[in-house]
Design an enzyme around this catalytic site. Structure first.
Site, PDB file in Angstrom:
ATOM      1  N   ASP A   4      -9.172  16.974  18.030  1.00 47.57           N
ATOM      2  CA  ASP A   4      -8.623  16.768  16.479  1.00 47.57           C
ATOM      3  C   ASP A   4      -8.386  15.240  16.707  1.00 47.57           C
ATOM      4  O   ASP A   4      -8.315  14.500  17.621  1.00 47.57           O
ATOM      5  CB  ASP A   4      -7.162  17.458  16.479  1.00 47.57           C
ATOM      6  CG  ASP A   4      -7.396  18.841  16.128  1.00 47.57           C
ATOM      7  OD1 ASP A   4      -8.596  19.329  15.715  1.00 47.57           O
ATOM      8  OD2 ASP A   4      -6.548  19.661  16.002  1.00 47.57           O
TER       9      ASP A   4
ATOM     10  N   ARG B  95     -16.618  15.995  12.688  1.00 44.16           N
ATOM     11  CA  ARG B  95     -15.992  16.755  11.596  1.00 44.16           C
ATOM     12  C   ARG B  95     -15.097  15.698  10.699  1.00 44.16           C
ATOM     13  O   ARG B  95     -14.104  15.060  11.227  1.00 44.16           O
ATOM     14  CB  ARG B  95     -14.938  17.559  12.348  1.00 44.16           C
ATOM     15  CG  ARG B  95     -13.616  18.281  11.438  1.00 44.16           C
ATOM     16  CD  ARG B  95     -12.740  18.949  12.193  1.00 44.16           C
ATOM     17  NE  ARG B  95     -13.350  20.216  12.887  1.00 44.16           N
ATOM     18  CZ  ARG B  95     -12.950  20.841  13.778  1.00 44.16           C
ATOM     19  NH1 ARG B  95     -11.723  20.518  14.041  1.00 44.16           N
ATOM     20  NH2 ARG B  95     -13.772  21.988  14.420  1.00 44.16           N
TER      21      ARG B  95
ATOM     22  N   LYS C 236     -10.066  14.139   5.308  1.00 48.28           N
ATOM     23  CA  LYS C 236      -9.539  12.990   4.516  1.00 48.28           C
ATOM     24  C   LYS C 236      -8.339  12.326   5.481  1.00 48.28           C
ATOM     25  O   LYS C 236      -8.401  11.212   5.410  1.00 48.28           O
ATOM     26  CB  LYS C 236      -8.900  13.515   3.398  1.00 48.28           C
ATOM     27  CG  LYS C 236      -9.905  14.036   2.274  1.00 48.28           C
ATOM     28  CD  LYS C 236      -9.300  14.276   1.003  1.00 48.28           C
ATOM     29  CE  LYS C 236     -10.226  14.890   0.121  1.00 48.28           C
ATOM     30  NZ  LYS C 236      -9.403  15.118  -1.401  1.00 48.28           N
TER      31      LYS C 236
ATOM     32  N   ALA D  88      -4.379  13.536   7.550  1.00 49.42           N
ATOM     33  CA  ALA D  88      -3.122  14.317   7.274  1.00 49.42           C
ATOM     34  C   ALA D  88      -1.892  13.421   7.498  1.00 49.42           C
ATOM     35  O   ALA D  88      -0.888  14.191   7.158  1.00 49.42           O
ATOM     36  CB  ALA D  88      -3.293  15.650   7.748  1.00 49.42           C
TER      37      ALA D  88
ATOM     38  N   ARG E 121       2.449  19.498   6.981  1.00 49.85           N
ATOM     39  CA  ARG E 121       1.193  18.629   6.459  1.00 49.85           C
ATOM     40  C   ARG E 121       0.623  19.475   5.665  1.00 49.85           C
ATOM     41  O   ARG E 121       0.045  18.817   4.479  1.00 49.85           O
ATOM     42  CB  ARG E 121       0.409  18.397   7.594  1.00 49.85           C
ATOM     43  CG  ARG E 121       0.810  17.270   8.559  1.00 49.85           C
ATOM     44  CD  ARG E 121      -0.257  16.534   9.750  1.00 49.85           C
ATOM     45  NE  ARG E 121      -0.745  17.510  10.562  1.00 49.85           N
ATOM     46  CZ  ARG E 121      -0.262  17.487  11.808  1.00 49.85           C
ATOM     47  NH1 ARG E 121       0.892  17.262  11.812  1.00 49.85           N
ATOM     48  NH2 ARG E 121      -0.820  18.684  12.516  1.00 49.85           N
TER      49      ARG E 121
HETATM   50  P1  FDA Z   1      -7.145  17.755  -0.873  1.00 48.82           P
HETATM   51  O1  FDA Z   1      -5.973  17.775  -0.078  1.00 48.82           O
HETATM   52  O2  FDA Z   1      -7.457  16.729  -2.078  1.00 48.82           O
HETATM   53  O3  FDA Z   1      -7.261  19.018  -1.634  1.00 48.82           O
HETATM   54  C1  FDA Z   1      -8.486  19.681  -2.342  1.00 48.82           C
HETATM   55  C2  FDA Z   1      -8.424  20.864  -3.116  1.00 48.82           C
HETATM   56  O4  FDA Z   1      -8.111  21.807  -1.898  1.00 48.82           O
HETATM   57  C3  FDA Z   1      -6.721  21.069  -3.357  1.00 48.82           C
HETATM   58  O5  FDA Z   1      -6.692  20.557  -4.896  1.00 48.82           O
HETATM   59  C4  FDA Z   1      -6.473  22.605  -3.326  1.00 48.82           C
HETATM   60  O6  FDA Z   1      -7.233  23.293  -4.503  1.00 48.82           O
HETATM   61  C5  FDA Z   1      -7.232  22.733  -2.126  1.00 48.82           C
HETATM   62  N1  FDA Z   1      -5.961  22.657  -1.157  1.00 48.82           N
HETATM   63  C6  FDA Z   1      -5.942  21.530  -0.048  1.00 48.82           C
HETATM   64  N2  FDA Z   1      -5.074  21.723   0.781  1.00 48.82           N
HETATM   65  C7  FDA Z   1      -4.334  22.672   0.437  1.00 48.82           C
HETATM   66  C8  FDA Z   1      -3.420  23.439   0.857  1.00 48.82           C
HETATM   67  N3  FDA Z   1      -2.697  22.943   2.019  1.00 48.82           N
HETATM   68  N4  FDA Z   1      -2.924  24.668   0.570  1.00 48.82           N
HETATM   69  C9  FDA Z   1      -3.685  25.064  -0.625  1.00 48.82           C
HETATM   70  N5  FDA Z   1      -4.642  24.546  -1.209  1.00 48.82           N
HETATM   71  C10 FDA Z   1      -5.107  23.222  -0.790  1.00 48.82           C
HETATM   72  N6  FDA Z   1      -6.406  16.105   9.475  1.00 48.82           N
HETATM   73  C11 FDA Z   1      -6.123  14.905  10.383  1.00 48.82           C
HETATM   74  O7  FDA Z   1      -5.628  14.125  10.003  1.00 48.82           O
HETATM   75  N7  FDA Z   1      -6.708  15.311  11.698  1.00 48.82           N
HETATM   76  C12 FDA Z   1      -7.448  16.439  12.198  1.00 48.82           C
HETATM   77  O8  FDA Z   1      -8.001  16.540  13.113  1.00 48.82           O
HETATM   78  C13 FDA Z   1      -7.800  17.336  11.092  1.00 48.82           C
HETATM   79  N8  FDA Z   1      -8.725  18.382  11.371  1.00 48.82           N
HETATM   80  C14 FDA Z   1      -9.028  19.214  10.316  1.00 48.82           C
HETATM   81  C15 FDA Z   1      -9.927  20.096  10.257  1.00 48.82           C
HETATM   82  C16 FDA Z   1     -10.196  21.180   9.515  1.00 48.82           C
HETATM   83  C17 FDA Z   1     -11.454  22.308   9.633  1.00 48.82           C
HETATM   84  C18 FDA Z   1      -9.887  20.701   8.042  1.00 48.82           C
HETATM   85  C19 FDA Z   1     -10.339  21.453   7.016  1.00 48.82           C
HETATM   86  C20 FDA Z   1      -8.850  19.920   7.740  1.00 48.82           C
HETATM   87  C21 FDA Z   1      -8.505  19.114   8.867  1.00 48.82           C
HETATM   88  N9  FDA Z   1      -7.494  18.100   8.853  1.00 48.82           N
HETATM   89  C22 FDA Z   1      -7.174  17.110   9.629  1.00 48.82           C
HETATM   90  C23 FDA Z   1      -6.607  17.922   7.353  1.00 48.82           C
HETATM   91  C24 FDA Z   1      -7.216  17.165   6.332  1.00 48.82           C
HETATM   92  O9  FDA Z   1      -7.293  15.617   6.821  1.00 48.82           O
HETATM   93  C25 FDA Z   1      -6.646  17.242   5.025  1.00 48.82           C
HETATM   94  O10 FDA Z   1      -5.112  16.970   5.118  1.00 48.82           O
HETATM   95  C26 FDA Z   1      -6.761  18.563   4.377  1.00 48.82           C
HETATM   96  O11 FDA Z   1      -7.936  19.119   4.704  1.00 48.82           O
HETATM   97  C27 FDA Z   1      -6.556  18.525   3.094  1.00 48.82           C
HETATM   98  O12 FDA Z   1      -7.441  17.632   2.270  1.00 48.82           O
HETATM   99  P2  FDA Z   1      -8.656  18.182   1.327  1.00 48.82           P
HETATM  100  O13 FDA Z   1     -10.158  17.539   2.012  1.00 48.82           O
HETATM  101  O14 FDA Z   1      -8.971  19.722   1.489  1.00 48.82           O
HETATM  102  O15 FDA Z   1      -8.276  17.418  -0.151  1.00 48.82           O
END
Ligand code: FDA
Length: 316
Positions: free
Chosen positions: A142, A192, A195, A197, A296
């Site tokens: 991660d 992986r 965006k 967090a 987060r």
């Molecule tokens: P975004 O947050 O813009 O969301 C897009 C859409 O997805 C939303 O409109 C909603 O519909 C849905 N959605 C997103 N988050 C949601 C929530 N919490 N609850 C409900 N619906 C939601 N970050 C990091 O800094 N280090 C890491 O190592 C990782 N590892 C990681 C592994 C995996 C497999 C995933 C999927 C994510 C991570 N992340 C992470 C987290 C990542 O950085 C990010 O914060 C989240 O995935 C949310 O971003 P989205 O790309 O989903 O887009």
């Protein structure tokens, strides 16, 4: 920055306050509400969840929750938890072919310990990689806040020398990530892309959602066009669609990349992607240390805060 970016940053800031942490952790119903995102505290809970996910044709990666470990015993306990987890998963036949893999945070394995922290975390990660390898699966590192990016990528290089299947997370909100994608878009490399967090300063990271998304697409292009194995970690419908188009344009087979989403988030979309023949991996966190992870998730989607507060109001 638009209103949702401001809200996200404020929530991440608020979550750090001890009084808020205490309030949320001690609320009698927290655990019930948390269950949507974290299937449980014990190995058995997460092994059962991974088994159910595998039965629906999805892959998974498991994270034993914990970060910012400040004493050696805790770092060792985290390592031991991973070793026990891998043994339990192997015994259930879930590790073979990478159906279930594990995700590690180096800070949970001791990276921030004074003195030899980095060396200790790397050694713990190596022990976990050894067992994962014997069990027929992989490990992904991660990515945490930007002060640890270089150390994590250095650990990745060292681990990949012995375990080429070890992957790492890159975060598109960091300015540096396009260059990191170019470095890591090599044969056998698993990246992986998410965006990001954490709350990061303007000196190192894009602040607006639109800029983070544009960066995500630029990074994804590099990864999809390269010979590595991209892991598209997002729930964002637009980015999921763009990933599919980029993979098709690059002539990629479905087996040469995967989509990844978090446990409990957009489960119907997860099933839809795997049912159409693409690979979908679910990131499943488990353990007692759910607070930082949950905060987060709250910051990403204000509706989750309402869901949580409603739970407190109706059951507390
Ligand atoms: P975004 O947050 O813009 O969301 C897009 C859409 O997805 C939303 O409109 C909603 O519909 C849905 N959605 C997103 N988050 C949601 C929530 N919490 N609850 C409900 N619906 C939601 N970050 C990091 O800094 N280090 C890491 O190592 C990782 N590892 C990681 C592994 C995996 C497999 C995933 C999927 C994510 C991570 N992340 C992470 C987290 C990542 O950085 C990010 O914060 C989240 O995935 C949310 O971003 P989205 O790309 O989903 O887009």
């Amino acid at each position: 920055m638009d209103a949702s970016d401001v809200l996200r940053n404020s929530l991440l800031q608020l979550a750090k306050q001890e009084s808020i942490r205490d309030l949320v952790q001690k609320a009698p119903v927290s655990r019930a509400v948390v269950k949507r995102f974290v299937p449980g505290a014990q190995h058995a809970d997460v092994v059962a969840a991974a088994g159910e996910i595998a039965a629906t044709g999805r892959l998974s990666t498991i994270d034993y929750l914990g970060e910012d470990t400040t004493d050696l015993a805790q770092a060792q306990q985290t390592r031991d938890a991973y070793l026990e987890l891998l043994t339990a998963l192997r015994d259930e036949g879930l590790t073979e072919g990478g159906t279930v893999e594990v995700s590690l945070k180096l800070s949970a394995l001791g990276q921030a310990l004074p003195g030899d922290g980095n060396k200790i975390a790397l050694e713990h990660a190596r022990e976990i990689c050894t067992l994962a390898d014997l069990a027929g699966t992989t490990v992904t590192l991660d990515m945490e806040d930007h002060t640890t990016t270089d150390l994590t990528l250095e650990a990745l290089r060292e681990l990949r020398a012995d375990f080429p299947g070890v992957g790492a997370v890159l975060q598109s909100y960091l300015y540096r990530t396009e260059a990191d994608c170019r470095d890591l878009a090599v044969a056998g490399s698993r990246v992986r892309l998410c965006k990001g967090a954490y709350k990061e300063p303007e000196s190192v990271a894009f602040q607006s959602g639109a800029d983070v998304d544009k960066s995500y697409v630029r990074c994804l292009k590099i990864l999809m066009e390269g010979p590595g194995y991209p892991m598209v970690a997002t729930h964002d419908p637009r980015l999921v669609e763009i990933a599919g188009a980029l993979a098709a344009k690059a002539g990629r087979a479905a087996s040469s990349f995967e989509y990844q989403m978090l446990y409990g988030i957009r489960p119907d979309e997860q099933k839809r992607i795997s049912d159409r023949g693409d690979q979908l991996r679910v990131y499943i966190p488990y353990g007692e240390e759910w607070y930082g992870y949950l905060m987060r998730r709250m910051a990403e989607k204000p509706a989750n805060v309402m869901f949580f507060l409603r739970g407190l109001a109706t059951k507390g």
